[in-house]
Design a protein around this motif. Structure first.
Motif, PDB file in Angstrom:
ATOM      1  N   GLY A 340       0.853  -1.293   0.161  1.00 56.27           N
ATOM      2  CA  GLY A 340       0.176  -0.009  -0.144  1.00 56.27           C
ATOM      3  C   GLY A 340       0.691   1.371   0.167  1.00 56.27           C
ATOM      4  O   GLY A 340       1.910   1.169   0.666  1.00 56.27           O
ATOM      5  N   ASP A 341       0.425   2.396  -0.725  1.00 60.91           N
ATOM      6  CA  ASP A 341       1.151   3.374  -0.952  1.00 60.91           C
ATOM      7  C   ASP A 341       0.273   4.554  -1.122  1.00 60.91           C
ATOM      8  O   ASP A 341      -0.435   4.901  -1.847  1.00 60.91           O
ATOM      9  N   GLY A 342       0.196   5.548   0.079  1.00 54.89           N
ATOM     10  CA  GLY A 342      -0.875   6.516   0.220  1.00 54.89           C
ATOM     11  C   GLY A 342      -0.628   7.607  -0.732  1.00 54.89           C
ATOM     12  O   GLY A 342      -1.534   7.990  -1.203  1.00 54.89           O
ATOM     13  N   LEU A 343       0.550   7.794  -0.951  1.00 58.79           N
ATOM     14  CA  LEU A 343       0.917   8.945  -2.032  1.00 58.79           C
ATOM     15  C   LEU A 343       0.795   8.601  -3.410  1.00 58.79           C
ATOM     16  O   LEU A 343       0.123   9.291  -4.111  1.00 58.79           O
ATOM     17  N   VAL A 344       1.067   7.383  -3.745  1.00 55.30           N
ATOM     18  CA  VAL A 344       0.928   6.894  -5.102  1.00 55.30           C
ATOM     19  C   VAL A 344      -0.898   6.975  -5.281  1.00 55.30           C
ATOM     20  O   VAL A 344      -1.278   7.184  -6.260  1.00 55.30           O
ATOM     21  N   ALA A 345      -1.577   6.285  -4.483  1.00 51.65           N
ATOM     22  CA  ALA A 345      -2.930   6.449  -4.495  1.00 51.65           C
ATOM     23  C   ALA A 345      -3.474   7.645  -4.693  1.00 51.65           C
ATOM     24  O   ALA A 345      -4.524   8.044  -5.484  1.00 51.65           O
ATOM     25  N   ALA A 346      -3.106   8.726  -3.765  1.00 48.84           N
ATOM     26  CA  ALA A 346      -3.512   9.924  -3.934  1.00 48.84           C
ATOM     27  C   ALA A 346      -3.212  10.729  -5.233  1.00 48.84           C
ATOM     28  O   ALA A 346      -4.117  11.260  -5.892  1.00 48.84           O
ATOM     29  N   LEU A 347      -2.079  10.096  -5.940  1.00 44.87           N
ATOM     30  CA  LEU A 347      -1.977  10.740  -7.344  1.00 44.87           C
ATOM     31  C   LEU A 347      -2.735   9.965  -8.288  1.00 44.87           C
ATOM     32  O   LEU A 347      -2.966  10.880  -9.313  1.00 44.87           O
ATOM     33  N   GLN A 348      -3.170   9.237  -8.131  1.00 45.03           N
ATOM     34  CA  GLN A 348      -4.335   8.416  -9.066  1.00 45.03           C
ATOM     35  C   GLN A 348      -5.409   9.262  -8.968  1.00 45.03           C
ATOM     36  O   GLN A 348      -6.222   9.486 -10.103  1.00 45.03           O
ATOM     37  N   VAL A 349      -5.846   9.552  -7.716  1.00 45.66           N
ATOM     38  CA  VAL A 349      -7.254  10.550  -7.680  1.00 45.66           C
ATOM     39  C   VAL A 349      -7.027  11.813  -8.179  1.00 45.66           C
ATOM     40  O   VAL A 349      -7.872  12.413  -8.957  1.00 45.66           O
ATOM     41  N   LEU A 350      -5.961  12.426  -7.850  1.00 47.07           N
ATOM     42  CA  LEU A 350      -5.679  13.778  -8.396  1.00 47.07           C
ATOM     43  C   LEU A 350      -5.540  13.899 -10.033  1.00 47.07           C
ATOM     44  O   LEU A 350      -5.921  14.761 -10.566  1.00 47.07           O
ATOM     45  N   ALA A 351      -4.930  12.836 -10.400  1.00 48.11           N
ATOM     46  CA  ALA A 351      -4.881  12.558 -12.005  1.00 48.11           C
ATOM     47  C   ALA A 351      -6.386  12.506 -12.537  1.00 48.11           C
ATOM     48  O   ALA A 351      -6.690  13.205 -13.457  1.00 48.11           O
ATOM     49  N   ALA A 352      -7.274  11.910 -11.800  1.00 47.22           N
ATOM     50  CA  ALA A 352      -8.646  11.803 -12.252  1.00 47.22           C
ATOM     51  C   ALA A 352      -9.356  13.201 -12.167  1.00 47.22           C
ATOM     52  O   ALA A 352     -10.186  13.609 -13.013  1.00 47.22           O
ATOM     53  N   MET A 353      -8.905  13.861 -11.155  1.00 48.04           N
ATOM     54  CA  MET A 353      -9.612  15.230 -10.854  1.00 48.04           C
ATOM     55  C   MET A 353      -9.115  16.348 -12.162  1.00 48.04           C
ATOM     56  O   MET A 353      -9.726  17.217 -12.767  1.00 48.04           O
ATOM     57  N   VAL A 354      -7.619  16.198 -12.589  1.00 51.94           N
ATOM     58  CA  VAL A 354      -7.201  17.003 -13.471  1.00 51.94           C
ATOM     59  C   VAL A 354      -7.671  16.735 -15.147  1.00 51.94           C
ATOM     60  O   VAL A 354      -8.166  17.447 -15.804  1.00 51.94           O
ATOM     61  N   GLU A 355      -7.708  15.415 -15.263  1.00 48.30           N
ATOM     62  CA  GLU A 355      -8.219  14.723 -16.495  1.00 48.30           C
ATOM     63  C   GLU A 355      -9.709  15.209 -16.660  1.00 48.30           C
ATOM     64  O   GLU A 355     -10.017  15.535 -17.886  1.00 48.30           O
ATOM     65  N   THR A 356     -10.422  15.156 -15.733  1.00 50.04           N
ATOM     66  CA  THR A 356     -12.014  15.216 -15.899  1.00 50.04           C
ATOM     67  C   THR A 356     -12.607  16.677 -15.714  1.00 50.04           C
ATOM     68  O   THR A 356     -13.333  17.014 -15.961  1.00 50.04           O
ATOM     69  N   GLY A 357     -11.900  17.337 -14.827  1.00 52.29           N
ATOM     70  CA  GLY A 357     -12.191  18.774 -14.453  1.00 52.29           C
ATOM     71  C   GLY A 357     -13.049  18.393 -13.394  1.00 52.29           C
ATOM     72  O   GLY A 357     -13.839  19.593 -13.081  1.00 52.29           O
ATOM     73  N   ARG A 358     -13.425  17.476 -12.852  1.00 52.73           N
ATOM     74  CA  ARG A 358     -14.606  17.132 -11.781  1.00 52.73           C
ATOM     75  C   ARG A 358     -13.842  17.591 -10.191  1.00 52.73           C
ATOM     76  O   ARG A 358     -12.653  17.450 -10.139  1.00 52.73           O
ATOM     77  N   THR A 359     -14.852  17.833  -9.468  1.00 53.34           N
ATOM     78  CA  THR A 359     -14.487  18.136  -8.054  1.00 53.34           C
ATOM     79  C   THR A 359     -14.111  16.665  -7.444  1.00 53.34           C
ATOM     80  O   THR A 359     -14.710  15.620  -7.836  1.00 53.34           O
ATOM     81  N   ALA A 360     -13.639  16.887  -6.331  1.00 51.45           N
ATOM     82  CA  ALA A 360     -13.132  15.625  -5.182  1.00 51.45           C
ATOM     83  C   ALA A 360     -14.626  14.898  -5.068  1.00 51.45           C
ATOM     84  O   ALA A 360     -14.725  13.727  -4.886  1.00 51.45           O
ATOM     85  N   SER A 361     -15.492  15.681  -4.638  1.00 53.38           N
ATOM     86  CA  SER A 361     -16.907  15.019  -4.158  1.00 53.38           C
ATOM     87  C   SER A 361     -17.460  14.491  -5.377  1.00 53.38           C
ATOM     88  O   SER A 361     -18.270  13.314  -4.899  1.00 53.38           O
ATOM     89  N   ASP A 362     -17.433  14.970  -6.213  1.00 52.69           N
ATOM     90  CA  ASP A 362     -18.122  14.551  -7.601  1.00 52.69           C
ATOM     91  C   ASP A 362     -17.407  13.146  -7.886  1.00 52.69           C
ATOM     92  O   ASP A 362     -18.189  12.131  -8.156  1.00 52.69           O
ATOM     93  N   LEU A 363     -16.174  12.870  -7.730  1.00 55.31           N
ATOM     94  CA  LEU A 363     -15.572  11.864  -8.130  1.00 55.31           C
ATOM     95  C   LEU A 363     -15.214  10.797  -6.815  1.00 55.31           C
ATOM     96  O   LEU A 363     -15.503   9.469  -7.372  1.00 55.31           O
ATOM     97  N   ALA A 364     -15.388  11.177  -5.738  1.00 58.52           N
ATOM     98  CA  ALA A 364     -15.078  10.020  -4.881  1.00 58.52           C
ATOM     99  C   ALA A 364     -16.162   9.554  -4.094  1.00 58.52           C
ATOM    100  O   ALA A 364     -16.163   8.785  -3.166  1.00 58.52           O
ATOM    101  N   CYS A 365     -17.474   9.820  -4.552  1.00 60.49           N
ATOM    102  CA  CYS A 365     -18.604   9.075  -4.033  1.00 60.49           C
ATOM    103  C   CYS A 365     -19.374   8.440  -5.359  1.00 60.49           C
ATOM    104  O   CYS A 365     -20.114   8.937  -5.979  1.00 60.49           O
ATOM    105  N   VAL A 366     -18.495   7.226  -5.333  1.00 62.37           N
ATOM    106  CA  VAL A 366     -18.974   6.389  -6.486  1.00 62.37           C
ATOM    107  C   VAL A 366     -19.941   5.278  -6.174  1.00 62.37           C
ATOM    108  O   VAL A 366     -20.659   4.717  -7.051  1.00 62.37           O
TER     109      VAL A 366
END
Length: 446
Positions: A340-366
């Motif tokens: 497990g790697d918290g920072l690598v996982a964080a970068l996956q989420v941040l990449a999704a935010m940058v690529e989609t332009g969506r907010t954290a709340s929109d992306l992270a409540c799946v």
């Protein structure tokens, strides 16, 4: 021989109390050194640690034990647990060691081992090390005693490695990010990674003093970061634990997002991109039923293992799957890391935010989670409350009351003297009644 020293994540306990003493650490290192040093050629071990005061003591004891068997020791200093896995492979070491009790308080500490492939050891390997330890290990010839060397740039090496997991064509420009490093191993590397990728970084929990690791901060106390996100109007908050192998998110509204939602987000994106091997996510018995239902609806299989990220990794390796993790925030992506790697996982989420332009709340409540209740009941050392008839009866009654629409998981923690009482059901009143009944039975038996 059965294991008695190792738990679900290495050896762990209260510092200066068995088994977390300098004497045991020395004997354990000597046994591990003998286990990995199978011939007369030179062998090497890397040792990292978090920021606990007791890390100095255990680091020295482990160094003495390893060098006494002829192993050369490379001291990494404070570095995240996944950094030890990475550097074990990068430096061609025979074994890696992390001195950390992860999310536990500062008075605890632990010792985790990694094999030469960067993966945590199997139960069989740990059992053999315990056997060698109990029999006693003959020291090396005086001319073959190992050497010790400190590696001053281990943090920089890890920073560069983590950045390679973020798409090269993306930057974090314009994102304001709160990162809570729990006064732990990532207190320098965490903010550095985000800043070098272009983010406006607001650090929390980056002033360790040896005694404040995980103290009202980090992934086990995300309210601090949530308040900072709201105060600074940040786009997202990242909460790591003491050794930075787990991640809890905070969305832009200050709402807490657990590991199940993070795994759901990454799994769904990787499925769309054709990157999810076997269309399978491996997680543990703790993960929410809501996640399982969501994944099933988009064609992803969810496999459950025992609690412990190394059991998740073992199943991932067996099935050749590349994504797994735990509700607590251990996210394992074998395309990038061995644990497990918290920072690598964080970068996956941040990449999704940058690529989609969506907010954290929109992306992270799946998915919508099924109501889940968890109580931790502390018990006396030496007692076995789960073996008591009254506790067994309470569990049986609870399972009958919840029926097929609910789920109970009652287990003994592998890292602390706790019984974890967890249940899920859409009928919240019934769920709370069942959990309270079992909790009371465990308390009386303890």
């Amino acid at each position: 021989m059965t294991r008695s020293l190792f738990g679900t994540d290495g050896v762990r306990g209260r510092t200066n109390t068995y088994p977390m003493t300098a004497e045991v650490a020395l004997q354990l290192a000597a046994a591990a050194g003998r286990y990995f040093r199978r011939d007369q050629q030179e062998h090497r071990v890397v040792i990292g640690k978090d920021t606990r005061l007791s890390g100095y003591m255990l680091e020295n004891a482990l160094t003495a034990g390893f060098t006494s068997t002829g192993m050369n020791v490379f001291l990494l200093g404070p570095v995240p647990t996944p950094g030890v896995g990475f550097l074990t492979r990068s430096m061609r070491a025979d074994v890696g060691v992390m001195i950390s009790a992860s999310h536990n308080p500062a008075e605890d500490n632990g010792i985790k081992f990694f094999g030469p492939d960067g993966h945590k050891l199997s139960d069989e390997a740990e059992t053999e090390i315990e056997r060698l330890m109990s029999e006693g290990v003959a020291p090396a010839h005086p001319q073959r005693i190992g050497r010790a060397k400190r590696i001053d740039d281990s943090g920089s090496r890890y920073v560069e490695y983590v950045k390679t997991t973020f798409p090269r064509h993306l930057r974090l420009d314009g994102l304001r990010i709160v990162v809570d490093c729990a006064n732990g191993a990532a207190h320098r590397v965490g903010p550095a990674i985000l800043w070098e990728l272009g983010a406006d970084v607001i650090p929390v929990g980056t002033t360790p003093n040896g005694l404040n690791i995980n103290d009202k901060c980090g992934s086990t106390h995300p309210a601090v970061a949530a308040a900072k996100v709201r105060e600074t109007r940040a786009d997202i908050g990242l909460c790591l634990d003491g050794d930075a192998d787990r991640l809890i998110l905070i969305d832009q509204d200050g709402e807490i997002v657990d590991g199940d939602q993070i795994m759901g987000l990454i799994a769904s994106r990787w499925k769309e991109q054709g990157r999810l091997q076997g269309d399978t996510l491996v997680t543990t018995v703790m993960s929410n039923l809501g996640l399982e239902r969501f994944l099933y609806g988009i064609g992803i299989t969810m496999e459950r293992t025992k609690v412990g990220d190394r059991y998740v990794v073992e199943r991932m390796r067996e099935g050749q799957f590349n994504l797994g993790g735990e509700q607590s925030g251990h996210i394992v992506m074998t395309d990038f890391a061995t644990t497990g790697d918290g920072l690598v996982a964080a970068l996956q989420v941040l990449a999704a935010m940058v690529e989609t332009g969506r907010t954290a709340s929109d992306l992270a409540c799946v998915f919508t989670p099924i109501p889940q209740v968890l109580h931790n009941v502390r018990f006396r050392t030496g007692s076995e409350p789960l073996a008591v008839d009254a506790v067994q009866q309470a569990i049986a009654d609870g399972e009958k009351a919840l029926g097929p629409s609910g789920r109970l998981l009652i287990r003994k923690s592998g890292t602390e003297p706790l019984i974890r009482v967890m249940g899920e059901s859409e009928d919240q009143d019934k769920l709370h009644a069942v959990i309270d009944s079992i909790r009371q039975a465990v308390e009386h038996a303890s």
